[in-house]
Design a protein around this motif. Structure first.
Motif, PDB file in Angstrom:
ATOM      1  N   UNK A  68      38.796   1.194  36.309  1.00 21.69           N
ATOM      2  CA  UNK A  68      39.530   2.072  35.413  1.00 21.69           C
ATOM      3  C   UNK A  68      40.940   1.500  35.308  1.00 21.69           C
ATOM      4  N   UNK A  69      41.645   1.792  34.187  1.00 22.94           N
ATOM      5  CA  UNK A  69      41.405   2.820  33.177  1.00 22.94           C
ATOM      6  C   UNK A  69      40.356   2.417  32.161  1.00 22.94           C
ATOM      7  N   UNK A  70      39.882   3.443  31.407  1.00 23.52           N
ATOM      8  CA  UNK A  70      38.961   3.208  30.300  1.00 23.52           C
ATOM      9  C   UNK A  70      39.481   3.935  29.062  1.00 23.52           C
ATOM     10  N   UNK A  71      39.189   3.375  27.898  1.00 23.42           N
ATOM     11  CA  UNK A  71      39.514   4.015  26.630  1.00 23.42           C
ATOM     12  C   UNK A  71      38.281   4.716  26.075  1.00 23.42           C
ATOM     13  N   UNK A 101      39.468   4.949  20.854  1.00 22.04           N
ATOM     14  CA  UNK A 101      40.723   4.378  21.314  1.00 22.04           C
ATOM     15  C   UNK A 101      41.867   5.353  21.453  1.00 22.04           C
ATOM     16  N   UNK A 102      41.637   6.624  21.158  1.00 21.06           N
ATOM     17  CA  UNK A 102      42.731   7.586  21.177  1.00 21.06           C
ATOM     18  C   UNK A 102      42.940   8.222  22.545  1.00 21.06           C
ATOM     19  N   UNK A 103      41.961   8.122  23.423  1.00 17.17           N
ATOM     20  CA  UNK A 103      42.042   8.769  24.728  1.00 17.17           C
ATOM     21  C   UNK A 103      41.892   7.718  25.824  1.00 17.17           C
ATOM     22  N   UNK A 104      42.475   7.995  26.984  1.00 18.93           N
ATOM     23  CA  UNK A 104      42.387   7.066  28.103  1.00 18.93           C
ATOM     24  C   UNK A 104      42.268   7.878  29.385  1.00 18.93           C
ATOM     25  N   UNK A 105      41.504   7.353  30.330  1.00 14.91           N
ATOM     26  CA  UNK A 105      41.286   8.046  31.597  1.00 14.91           C
ATOM     27  C   UNK A 105      41.246   7.042  32.732  1.00 14.91           C
ATOM     28  N   UNK A 106      41.679   7.484  33.908  1.00 12.46           N
ATOM     29  CA  UNK A 106      41.557   6.657  35.103  1.00 12.46           C
ATOM     30  C   UNK A 106      41.530   7.555  36.330  1.00 12.46           C
ATOM     31  N   UNK A 107      40.961   7.029  37.411  1.00 13.51           N
ATOM     32  CA  UNK A 107      40.939   7.736  38.676  1.00 13.51           C
ATOM     33  C   UNK A 107      42.096   7.296  39.550  1.00 13.51           C
ATOM     34  N   UNK A 118      43.117  11.262  35.846  1.00 15.54           N
ATOM     35  CA  UNK A 118      44.180  11.460  34.868  1.00 15.54           C
ATOM     36  C   UNK A 118      43.567  11.221  33.488  1.00 15.54           C
ATOM     37  N   UNK A 119      43.533  12.259  32.672  1.00 14.20           N
ATOM     38  CA  UNK A 119      42.924  12.193  31.344  1.00 14.20           C
ATOM     39  C   UNK A 119      43.990  12.519  30.306  1.00 14.20           C
ATOM     40  N   UNK A 120      44.211  11.597  29.403  1.00 15.60           N
ATOM     41  CA  UNK A 120      45.215  11.779  28.354  1.00 15.60           C
ATOM     42  C   UNK A 120      46.579  12.125  28.946  1.00 15.60           C
ATOM     43  N   UNK A 121      46.895  11.473  30.082  1.00 14.87           N
ATOM     44  CA  UNK A 121      48.192  11.651  30.719  1.00 14.87           C
ATOM     45  C   UNK A 121      48.315  12.867  31.604  1.00 14.87           C
ATOM     46  N   UNK A 122      47.279  13.704  31.681  1.00 13.53           N
ATOM     47  CA  UNK A 122      47.345  14.927  32.469  1.00 13.53           C
ATOM     48  C   UNK A 122      46.454  14.803  33.700  1.00 13.53           C
ATOM     49  N   UNK A 162      33.019   8.613  32.013  1.00 12.79           N
ATOM     50  CA  UNK A 162      32.246   8.413  30.786  1.00 12.79           C
ATOM     51  C   UNK A 162      32.767   9.292  29.663  1.00 12.79           C
ATOM     52  N   UNK A 163      33.077   8.677  28.515  1.00 14.60           N
ATOM     53  CA  UNK A 163      33.339   9.399  27.278  1.00 14.60           C
ATOM     54  C   UNK A 163      32.052   9.470  26.461  1.00 14.60           C
ATOM     55  N   UNK A 164      31.923  10.523  25.671  1.00 12.62           N
ATOM     56  CA  UNK A 164      30.803  10.607  24.731  1.00 12.62           C
ATOM     57  C   UNK A 164      31.036   9.617  23.593  1.00 12.62           C
ATOM     58  N   UNK A 165      29.956   9.219  22.897  1.00 12.63           N
ATOM     59  CA  UNK A 165      30.121   8.257  21.803  1.00 12.63           C
ATOM     60  C   UNK A 165      31.097   8.708  20.733  1.00 12.63           C
ATOM     61  N   UNK A 166      31.240  10.036  20.521  1.00 16.50           N
ATOM     62  CA  UNK A 166      32.180  10.518  19.514  1.00 16.50           C
ATOM     63  C   UNK A 166      33.572  10.791  20.087  1.00 16.50           C
ATOM     64  N   UNK A 167      33.769  10.454  21.387  1.00 22.64           N
ATOM     65  CA  UNK A 167      35.060  10.545  22.077  1.00 22.64           C
ATOM     66  C   UNK A 167      35.510  11.974  22.374  1.00 22.64           C
TER      67      UNK A 167
END
Length: 578
Positions: free
Chosen positions: A420-423, A427-433, A443-447, A463-468
């Motif tokens: 991680x991180x992953x988009x 490409x509008x969202x990002x997450x990491x452990x 941390x998801x979208x900075x929160x 994991x993000x869904x295919x539609x984000x």
């Protein structure tokens, strides 16, 4: 024996509002056959919907495909048992009365004294299958059940040896090539035509271009090595750099593999030793003289430009389009990383004791370390968003780690979850452990999310869904695990208390993003039970569920293989409300 199908509804005690029983899962079970006691090896298709295994039965070996056993054999060759890429076909090498023969789609082929290990090989489209066997000391390649010189039947030439892991198919499956030895000389056979003779052929050869029209391989002649492209030998060199040590940075072993084609199949590149120096060749022409070439170099960008990391003592450079970038004391392993369209490039570099990420030729801020990439494990640092507009990477400052997103450093933490991180796909969202003391959070979208004892269920655990729009991961406290959906423990598509299990495999999201499913386990060792949870609704318990599943069906249901009381079942589990 005819398979039987049984439909039923199953209700298990999961978390539910007070006074309400959870709705039963609608399930169809198809009995495939008994599961044998002594399983020697097994394979599943990529979607987990088919299972093949070899089992010992009364001193013999049988191969069982989807519950149906083959005839008994004296044994099975090492490393065999293989599904075609599309999962529709199965091949393996069996032994009977000291003879070996390939069994493809249940049909035995000709007998040989021996067949090469890890065979047979299927073409990428699954339409063809080939293997190499020897009889009376002579080797031949068998294609689609008959010795062959091309993709049609015909007499196959005999050789004294076939190169390991040959033959190879072209990406479109219409061509085949292999390296073979007759006497002391080696040659590459392409579409049944024997090429020029050499003293040796490079391991891993031959290589087809992405468009399947061209072929390249390394060969040795008269003490010199050369690369043969479309039958034409290139200039002689002292060595082709193929998975051997080149030069070392602290803690980094540098090596490379070549030759390779550009994505458009127009160009060929490779790294070679010439005298005591090194060079990267493009279409037979050497680049500048070098003191070393790094692991993973050369590479082509997605848009076909040549790049490589090299050393001209004592400095290290990224060469792109034949031009050297700025000099550095070191460049990170696995670099460079390219945007999806190849127009952007990033790599980590060190000057003195400080590291930075160089993005599109511009160095970023200094840090004490930049996390290494794992290119062969399909993860990189830095990482680009799918559209290439954003970039994120992991760095260390002092004893703290942080994620830099679009040039802005996030909050410091004690560790970052691997890979991680992953988009999100858009490409509008990002997450990491991230680790905070002994706790982990996402941390998801900075929160930052809630803290847990651990995060992750597999190599790629967020994991993000295919539609984000959806986001799932596995978390744990003490010895229990549960799934977090959209930031909250959940049993359905809305937030709520999540069921706990002793183990959970990585959740999978349906192609339309509307459904979430995962494998879960209750209990330990012999008493353990496995089940599938679909949209928070638990299916029936089994003694085991075959990995790689469940597979999605068009209506949002899932299909998987499972076994209970030594019987193998194909199970279809409907989404809640269906």
């Amino acid at each position: 024996m005819r398979a039987s199908t049984l439909s039923f509804a199953c209700s298990l005690a999961l978390s539910a509002p007070a006074g309400e029983a959870p709705p039963p899962a609608k399930v169809e079970e198809q009995r495939l056959g008994p599961l044998h006691e002594k399983v020697l090896l097994w394979r599943t298709t990529r979607d987990g919907r088919r299972l093949a295994y070899a089992a010992a039965v009364e001193g013999k070996v049988v191969v069982v495909l989807d519950g149906q056993p083959s005839p008994a054999y004296d044994g099975l060759a090492p490393g065999t048992l293989r599904f075609s890429p599309d999962g529709k076909r199965l091949g393996y090498v069996a032994v009977k009365e000291k003879k070996q023969f390939a069994v493809i789609d249940g049909q035995p082929g000709p007998e040989f004294d021996g067949i090469m290990q890890r065979h047979p090989f299927f073409s990428p489209d699954g339409a063809h299958v080939a293997y190499a066997g020897h009889r009376g000391g002579k080797w031949t390649v068998v294609l689609d059940g008959k010795p062959s010189t091309s993709l049609g039947p015909g007499p196959g030439p005999d050789f004294d040896a076939i190169l390991a892991d040959n033959p190879v198919f072209s990406p479109d499956g219409r061509r085949m090539a292999y390296a073979a030895r007759k006497g002391t000389k080696w040659a590459v056979v392409v579409d049944g035509q024997v090429g020029p003779e050499f003293d040796a052929v490079q391991g891993g050869a031959p290589l087809f271009s992405p468009d399947s029209k061209r072929i390249a391989y390394g060969a040795q002649k008269g003490g010199k090595w050369l690369v043969v492209v479309d039958g034409q030998p290139g200039p002689p060199v002292d060595a082709l750099l193929d998975e051997g040590p080149r030069y070392d940075q602290p803690g980094i072993s540098m090596d490379t593999g070549s030759p390779l084609f550009s994505p458009d199949s127009r160009h060929v590149a490779y790294a070679a030793q010439v005298g005591k120096k090194y060079a990267v060749f493009l279409d037979g022409q050497p680049g500048p003289e070098l003191d070393g070439v790094a692991k993973g170099s050369p590479v082509f960008t997605p848009d076909g430009r040549l790049a490589y990391v090299a050393m001209k003592a004592p400095n290290h450079f990224l060469f792109l389009d034949g031009k050297a970038g700025p000099e550095w004391d070191a460049i990170g392993e696995g670099d460079p990383v390219f945007g999806p369209d190849g127009k952007r490039v990033a790599y980590s570099a060190r000057k003195g004791t400080k590291w930075c990420v160089v993005l599109d030729g511009r160095p970023g801020p200094d840090f004490d370390a930049v996390m290494s990439s794992w290119r062969r494990m399909q993860w990189s640092n830095p990482v680009f968003s799918p559209d290439g507009s954003r970039v994120a990477y992991v760095v260390r400052r002092g004893e703290k780690w942080l994620v830099v997103l679009d040039g802005v450093a996030g909050p410091p933490c004690d560790g970052i979850l691997a890979r991680t991180p992953i988009f999100s796909p858009d490409g509008k969202r990002v997450a990491y452990g991230a680790r905070k003391g002994d706790a982990w959070l996402v941390v998801l979208d900075g929160k930052p999310g809630p803290e847990f004892g651990g995060i992750g269920a597999a190599a790629f655990s967020l994991t993000f869904s295919p539609d984000s729009t959806r986001f799932v991961y596995v978390a744990g406290r003490a010895t229990k695990k549960f799934v977090i959906e959209d930031g909250q423990p959940s049993t359905t598509l809305g937030p709520g208390p999540g069921p706990e299990f002793d183990d959970i495999a990585q959740p999978v999201v349906s192609p339309d993003g509307k459904h979430i499913a995962y494998r879960a386990r209750r209990g330990e060792k012999e008493k353990a039970k496995s089940l599938i949870v679909l949209d928070g609704q638990a299916g029936p318990e089994y003694d085991g569920i075959i990995p790689n599943g469940p597979a999605w069906l068009p209506d949002g249901s899932v299909e998987y293989l499972a076994h209970r009381d030594k019987v193998l079942y194909r199970v279809r589990q409907a989404a809640p409300g269906r």
